[in-house]
Design an enzyme around this catalytic site. Structure first.
Site, PDB file in Angstrom:
ATOM      1  CG  HIS A  65      18.115 -57.203 -11.963  1.00 35.76           C
ATOM      2  ND1 HIS A  65      17.634 -56.764 -12.373  1.00 35.76           N
ATOM      3  CD2 HIS A  65      18.253 -55.293 -11.660  1.00 35.76           C
ATOM      4  CE1 HIS A  65      17.424 -55.621 -13.600  1.00 35.76           C
ATOM      5  NE2 HIS A  65      18.702 -54.677 -12.605  1.00 35.76           N
ATOM      6  CG  ASP A 174      19.319 -51.872 -15.802  1.00 36.05           C
ATOM      7  OD1 ASP A 174      19.691 -52.630 -14.404  1.00 36.05           O
ATOM      8  OD2 ASP A 174      17.990 -51.523 -15.563  1.00 36.05           O
ATOM      9  CD  GLU A 202      15.733 -53.561 -10.009  1.00 39.30           C
ATOM     10  OE1 GLU A 202      16.443 -52.218  -9.534  1.00 39.30           O
ATOM     11  OE2 GLU A 202      15.546 -53.601 -11.523  1.00 39.30           O
ATOM     12  CD  GLU A 203      14.980 -52.831 -14.149  1.00 40.15           C
ATOM     13  OE1 GLU A 203      14.490 -51.700 -13.591  1.00 40.15           O
ATOM     14  OE2 GLU A 203      15.780 -53.200 -14.791  1.00 40.15           O
ATOM     15  CG  HIS A 313      15.374 -49.298 -17.689  1.00 40.27           C
ATOM     16  ND1 HIS A 313      13.935 -48.618 -16.974  1.00 40.27           N
ATOM     17  CD2 HIS A 313      16.526 -50.030 -16.907  1.00 40.27           C
ATOM     18  CE1 HIS A 313      14.233 -49.632 -15.616  1.00 40.27           C
ATOM     19  NE2 HIS A 313      15.681 -50.252 -15.704  1.00 40.27           N
TER      20      HIS A 313
END
Length: 349
Positions: A65, A174, A202-203, A313
């Protein structure tokens, strides 16, 4: 050896969920000379076909992603401060005092709260809610702020990519490292035909991958991801999920997926045969795009290979370079084996 110069560019590029334009253009710049077919779908996913030396025996989708967590402007106060909410899951404790880049102008802003000197009692030790925080861009009024920023615009962490001989430190590892793996596979000569998906959103709910998997209709999927490492002080080893320096992380189950057992066994066997480290993800936690990919159409046999990463994150994620190489090499080998039909044909579960 992973291309860390390109990884730096990928990590420092902004691409909050729903606003992936910048990172998409960067990826397209890198892959266009090496792809046989590229399509951008209605959500903004990049779908790529690359011909190998031979037709694939199993149609394989490799997915990563493009998007990252961030913030979205929800209101602007009369004196020019930006109120915001999260885009994706962010621990509020990491936000206070952080620099961000806001909107299409990439304005520099700072996340502020009430000064500690004015807090009373339990208030001084509490984690502020989003409603108690704001972004200061230096505007003196709502009217001035609106000249540069509008409602719904996003803010991303303003973090510098740093590395030494052993570690990397950056925002958005990420899943920009997963994107790097796909880019490097695309740039290399492949044994079999492969399909690649650089997906959006995606998140915020695995939205892009659901569409991409439906379009590509693969037999198998290999998801290249990043996962939480909790190998830090005061965390019991049994709860550390995975550890930096112990190689590629193979998931058996998370909150969205029970992974194909034969593919899990094959991953560890392949890692051993090519001489790279691999480790189990030692927790049933989190989730990734595999959660929707494996349910697409009539079902897709799916495996996730992840990079262990501390402080996921957050503005400053940390990963181990030896793990980066392990993930890169194992992904290449698994793509060759899956597309080449190197499977027993046993029941997936």
């Amino acid at each position: 050896m992973p291309d860390y110069k390109l990884l730096k560019e990928l990590c420092e590029c902004d691409g909050v969920s729903g606003s992936e334009e910048g990172i998409r253009e960067l990826i397209l710049r890198e892959i266009t000379p090496y792809a046989d077919e590229i399509n951008i779908d209605n959500l903004g996913n990049i779908l790529v076909h690359k011909k190998g030396k031979k037709p694939a025996k199993n149609r394989l989708m490799l997915s990563a992603h493009m998007d990252e967590v961030g913030l979205m402007v929800t209101d602007i106060t009369t004196d020019g401060f930006l109120k915001f909410d999260e885009v994706g899951g962010i621990d509020r404790r990491v936000l206070i005092g952080q620099r961000v880049r806001v909107g299409h102008e990439r304005l520099c802003g700072v996340i502020g709260i009430k000064p500690i000197h004015l807090c009373k009692g339990e208030e001084s030790g509490a984690v502020p809610s989003y409603g108690e925080m704001y972004i200061d861009i230096g505007a003196e009024s709502k009217e001035e702020a609106l000249l540069h920023v509008n409602y719904g615009e996003v803010a991303s962490f303003d973090s510098e990519y740093l590395e030494n001989d052993y570690m990397i430190n950056a925002k958005a590892i990420d899943d920009r490292f997963g994107c790097l793996v796909l880019i490097e596979l695309l740039k290399s000569e492949t044994e079999y035909d492969l399909d690649f998906a650089f997906v959006v959103q995606e998140e915020v709910g695995l939205h892009g991958a659901k569409v991409a998997a439906y379009t590509l209709n693969p037999d198998f999927a290999l998801v290249l991801e990043t996962t939480t490492a909790a190998d830090i002080p005061e965390i019991d080893p049994s709860k550390q999920v995975c550890c930096l320096g112990e190689g590629a992380v193979i998931s058996v189950m998370d909150r969205r997926t029970i992974y194909d057992k034969e593919l899990v066994r094959l991953a560890f066997s392949a890692a051993d045969e090519i001489g790279v480290k691999a480790q189990y993800k030692r927790a049933v936690a989190g989730g990734n795009d595999a959660g929707v990919i494996h349910q697409s159409r009539g079902g897709v046999r799916t495996l996730a290979i992840s990079l262990a990463c501390r402080y996921l994150h957050a503005p400053s994620c940390v990963a181990d370079k030896s793990d980066c190489e392990s993930v890169m090499r194992l992904a290449r080998e698994m793509a060759r084996r899956i597309a080449g039909g190197d499977l027993s044909g046993e029941s997936a579960q």
